[in-house]
Design a protein around this motif. Sequence first.
Motif, short mmCIF file in Angstrom:
data_model
loop_
_atom_site.label_atom_id
_atom_site.label_comp_id
_atom_site.label_asym_id
_atom_site.label_seq_id
_atom_site.Cartn_x
_atom_site.Cartn_y
_atom_site.Cartn_z
N TYR A 780 0.79 -1.25 0.05
CA TYR A 780 0.06 -0.16 -0.08
C TYR A 780 0.92 1.20 0.12
N ARG A 781 0.74 2.18 -1.31
CA ARG A 781 1.47 3.14 -1.16
C ARG A 781 2.98 3.27 -0.87
N GLY A 782 3.70 2.03 -1.07
CA GLY A 782 5.09 1.83 -0.99
C GLY A 782 5.50 1.95 0.31
N ARG A 783 4.57 1.76 1.29
CA ARG A 783 4.75 1.83 2.84
C ARG A 783 5.56 0.64 3.38
N ILE A 784 6.89 0.70 3.44
CA ILE A 784 7.83 -0.36 4.07
C ILE A 784 8.70 0.15 5.09
N ALA A 785 8.72 -0.61 6.09
CA ALA A 785 9.82 -0.13 7.15
C ALA A 785 10.79 -1.17 7.44
N VAL A 786 12.00 -0.81 7.24
CA VAL A 786 12.96 -2.14 7.44
C VAL A 786 13.92 -1.57 8.79
N PHE A 787 14.06 -2.48 9.77
CA PHE A 787 15.27 -2.06 10.87
C PHE A 787 15.61 -3.31 11.24
N SER A 788 16.44 -3.22 12.32
CA SER A 788 17.10 -4.41 12.76
C SER A 788 16.86 -4.47 14.21
N VAL A 789 16.64 -5.55 14.98
CA VAL A 789 16.43 -6.07 16.28
C VAL A 789 17.61 -7.03 16.48
N THR A 790 17.94 -6.67 17.96
CA THR A 790 19.13 -7.88 18.39
C THR A 790 18.42 -8.56 19.00
N VAL A 791 18.68 -9.97 18.29
CA VAL A 791 18.41 -11.16 19.04
C VAL A 791 19.64 -12.32 19.13
N LEU A 792 19.98 -12.75 20.04
CA LEU A 792 21.00 -13.68 20.14
C LEU A 792 22.34 -12.92 19.90
N ARG A 793 22.38 -11.79 20.32
CA ARG A 793 23.94 -11.04 20.10
C ARG A 793 24.27 -10.76 18.60
#
Length: 1513
Positions: A780-793
């Motif tokens: 929808y309307r090109g709405r994309i979020a990309v981020f990183s989360v820390t899991v297992l260091r």
Amino acid sequence: MPAPDATKCASLIAYCRASQSAFCDITQKGYEKKRAKLLARCIPLIQGVDPCLQAETRISGPPLSTAAPKPQRSRLTNSRDERFRSDVHTEAVQAALAKYKERKMPMPSRRRSVLVHSSVETYTPPDTSSASEDEGSLRRPGRLTSTPLQSHPSIEPWLDRVIQGSSTSSSASSTSSHPGGRSTAVPSATTTALAGLSAHAHLGVPVNSRVSSKIQQLLNTLKRPKRPPLKEFFVDDFEELLEVQQPDPNQPKPEGDQMAVLRGEPLAVGTPWPPTLLAALQHWGTTQPKAPCLTALDTTGKATYTLTYGKLWSRSLKLAYTLLNKLTSKNEPLLKPGDRVALVFPNSDPVMFMVAFYGCLLAELVPVPIEVPLTRKDAGSQQVGFLLGSCGVTLALTTDACQKGLPKAQTGEVATFKGWPPLSWLVIDGKHLAKPPKDWHPLAQDAVAGTAYIEYKTSKEGSTVGITVSHESLLAQCQALTQACGYSEAETLTNVLDFKRDAGLWHGVLTSVMNKMHVVSIPYALMKVNPLSWIQKVCSYKAQTALVKSRDMHWSLLAQRGQRGVSLSSLRMLIVADGANPWSVSSCDAFLNVFQSRGLRPEVICPCASSPEALTVAIRRPPDLGGPPPRKAVLSMSGLSYGVIRVDSEEKLSVLTVQDVGQVMPGASACVVKVEGTPYLCKTDEVGEICVNSSATGTAYYGLLGITKNVFETIPVTVGGAPVSDRPFTRTGLLGFIGLDNLVFVVGKLDGLMVVGVRRHNADDIVATALAVEPMKFVYRGRIAVFSVTVLRDDRVVLVAEQRPEASEEDSFQWMSRVLQAIDSIHQVGVYCLALVPANTLPKAPLGGIHISETKQRFLEGTLHPCNVLMCPHTCVTNLPKPRQKQPEVGPASMIVGNLVAGKRIAQASGRELAHLEDSDQARKSPFLVDVLQWRAHTTPDHPLFLLLSAKGTVTSTATCVQLHKRAERVAAALVEKGRLDAGDHVALVYPPGVDLIAAFYGCLYCGCVPVTVRPPHPQNLGTTLPTVKMIVEVSKSVCILSTQAITRLLKSKEAATAVDIRTWPTILDTDDIPKKKVPSIFRPPSPDVLAYLDFSVSTTGILAGVKMSHAATSALCRSIKLQCELYPSRQIAICLDPYCGLGFALWCLCSVYSGHQSVLVPPLELESNVSLWLSAVSQYKARVTFCSYSVMEMCTKGLGTQTGALRMKGVNLSCVRTCMVVAEERPRIALTQSFSKLFKDLGLPARAVSTTFGCRVNVAICLQGTAGPDPTTVYVDMRALRHDRVRLVERGSPHSLPLMESGKILPGVKVIIAHTETKGPLGDSHLGEIWVSSPHNATGYHTVYGEEALHADHFSARLSFGDTQTIWARTGYLGFLRRTELTDASGERHDALYVVGSLDETLELRGMRYHPIDIETSVIRAHRSIAECAVFTWTNLLVVVVELEGLEQEALDLVALVTNVVLEEHYLVVGVVVIVDPGVIPINSRGEKQRMHLRDGFLADQLDPIYVAYNM
């Protein structure tokens, strides 16, 4: 197709797949062709569709949406689809996808049942003797207890079906027919009573169930390793080391020379710059008052107001005067020079903002422009409040219209926003301001020291910081921009950007005033309605400069078709403010292509790079201002991920095309430094962070000295460590390099940087790849979020996209799997989680973009509410500890020697010796309870033995010694005369908890019959509970049933006939009105080893096991309990337990007769209508000893938590209790016992009173706290060591620590040893092993139909393989360990404590280690507030986690990622399947234990009706 052909066909497909994966260059088409050729011999292919796929669609039920084919939409309706558009990139993505064959991933499944969502409990035969839901109460609250059978037309009589071995296929129609119902463990009369054997063979799971086929698909996907296997590395058996990804020896490394600092041209010396910006304003305001300064437009594009320089000057003066002289509090001026003031103006009102900004500067106040808060919960609003608070802001300036639109409190004042300081609001429309006297002049015109304004910035983590810009920087920035852009007096600039911050503020509010320019401000709202508006304004105002972002160019491209007469020939500079975004290049190119024919010259397009900290970093200049020709670089994405610049030649797929952002600003120097650690200068072919040294940068983060020093006072150094300059540089947060002609190139932002393993990826690049998959159809309307989360260091990539409202489940799943493949192919990085949310639900940034940090926050808190989730932990998590390799078999002898050498004790312990404990009572003299009862009836006939309480707390029936004796005689007479039974016949006792049950039990003993206690069926739930009764009656070979009148009627009713075959019941005797007759003689068994009674129970693993108790064992059990609890005729004990099996039965029916004490019987079912019944009874009868189950304790804790005060008023006092014991067959539930103790401490319950007992099938009472002896001890063990069967004690609160409480004291006469589960050798103190027990009251064996000798021998007569090989032990099937404590017991010896860790059958063997389900479940329950309960099990080496959602169904998908994260973090395990169900679906037995195997079978047979099932890739 005949079977041989089918197998041949399958092997062909397998070969075909293998060949495809082996030669990756085969395209999808080629693969299809090759497969079709090979399969032609077997079956005709239907239009080239994979037959497996056809089968799969058949299995997976009706498709979720059957929408008509969608008509092609015109391009315009998708107008804002692609911010990051690049045709080259789109082609690359499509080519990458073509390389992959479609992997068949299992689609997640959602609830689609239209049947009643009744709780599972209605269907699962849960527990011991007959699973009547009498203990519906003992389930957790919120469970439905009954659903009329008729509402489920597809249910077949449960027992018959199983006995015939059939199992219904689970189509969508029977989804809910018997959720969780076990189709195993229900033996007919011809199978063993130890029906558990079938629980381990996975019988009863329909082969064609949807779930099974999906799990098979998941396994197929996981079987193909995508990356080379991990390197071997040494791991100590104890420490689980996380794999550290080693750098690839072949990875590209920078090879260039060290870069030199790049210096911009000097600021022009001869130019007559004004001394300050305010001096310039005064000059233009007084000499050219009619010159236009700013034109504001409305949403139709009409000019609503033009602010002249004269008006700007006079209104700013008026505001400055009002601020300094008219605002007071307590007769003091409210504001002093240097105070901070918030500016709250909408994007549609640049005029008032400009007046406010300059008014503050004139009054020597520091403006802090922020966004208008629309609601009390705006994304990031709390952080803005924190910024205002830390800046000490007390006043906010706004307009009349804006103030009216703000949320109001009840008083009519503007509401206080969450996290904001208290603010006064000042409306600055003309009528509210005071006119200054003629002689009043502000002081600020020549001041240059101090802060001019504060601009806010939101960091990657979501915190909002204020960047201070000094008057000196402000002036230098205006001068540098004027010189770089060649601004001249009275030129016109159209501004599409936000004028409150960044380039919009620097060009459109500050530099414009210095040069007396005319700014036409185009509001965001107008751009949304008419994306061409800015071009039309350039045209109509003949603007020389325009200030836009690449998305504005993109939008206008989509809207320009058919527009005539638009000319851009007046433009000399089109400044692209987000030129630093590498993806802006395609918008610039496309825009030029279209508008070159309309007068746009190529050299006019000028991308620039800026950052809040460094202000403008670089800008491209047209040739007439001395700019070199523009350049582009086509870079290898793989190289960039290692921080190296490589011009891509061969790959072509994964490239990033970037354009230059021009030269360094006049008067500035720039260099590129390493991102992490010491700021060393980069090499010329290395990507690093751009740093700027200039008088025109920000000066600090307001109030944050530490990070200010790192960012604003960086000293870049050479490789040798020498500083490159004596002046500090400012870090810009931009990643890039210096290219040819000293042009600056930016490849990304530090805020979007994600470091996965050793490689760096930019969030924007990944967004671009995802959008290139099929942007028009899906996002929808090109709405994309990309981020990183820390899991297992390690950082894990998370991608969240808004899907179009009309997208179907299949569309979204297909899009997700294609995105995963594209990102994997182009960036060589796995996506950890891909989530889709409904359109318009992601938090928005002020100007319509996505608020990334808020999105991340919601993801981590579980408040994102996605509508689709795909997790890929199997692909992404490559740093798990190495699976444990089992050592080559170490023999039992070497184990003992090893323990001796290490100074470890062999783990064995025993209760007090029975021989030393003299017991003067008559009871000792006879091994038969029958004799004891007769003796008591003779010597103390009127001594009360039993009191039964009703829900109201009144005594409903009692039994003295003589009454019980007489009632037992009557039952015996009826059995002999009416039932024609012989000694040794088995009799089923189907009674509610009460004295009748006890009388019937002794009646059976009096005539030599063998009683079997069975829980009666539940009248509202016969469909499930009656088959279990029938099963126990058949398996125990009972020839007669004793019961009450009501239950007898129920067993023969029409309703019962629908559940079981009622014609096959044995003789049923109703004992309510039997004649008063005596038996001629009371039966006396020939030897103490004769069978006394059978004890049937269903274990948590679903095994129905009946054990045999001899007369000798029965008396020994009573004697041990009597000695441990000091039970005498003068004592009263309160019992709130089910009387059908185990220790509950022994305490209810046997102990009082043996010891002579009085038992106050409280049926647990009565607590449903009166929760305080048990505790009131304990208080009323002053019971020193009381017994309960965990279910009862949980009900009291939950139900009476808020009522302790009321109970105290009623006189409930628990100070009489010496010991309160929880009867259990599991690890003690410390959290529950502790909260119970704390809660009822107010009612006098002694802190040390609560303890637990431990028993199992082979011995119903091994440990029991009793009244003497030391208090139960608690130890903390290392959970990681426990997985390796080691016991390592740690301090409380240390990481990975697990508290374990001792399970009570070992009973007199009981010996316990810890043995190795496989070698059967004895183990030392530091090992976890199986608890073996030897005692006079061990059961004598399982009651088996065919005499399963091997099993019987193994469990009841095991011998150690080394050491003491003579003693006969019984194997409990539970893992535990012994510890010698510092405490002393009654005999003065040091006390040995037994700790039970869990059932061996329940443990999960994963990655070579042993896990206990309860530990994983505890972690999962902590992961989110909406998780009410959780159960885990494994299926084909996949870990399946079932969670009960106590909340809205829209929260269901939030749990998938949180559950996966917590299990990875705390247990180093990858979850295979997450199943989200309604509260009450996890079946629980009467002891409050989870029936995980029932659950597993229900899941595999697709009978749980889950809300959502996620298959992790």
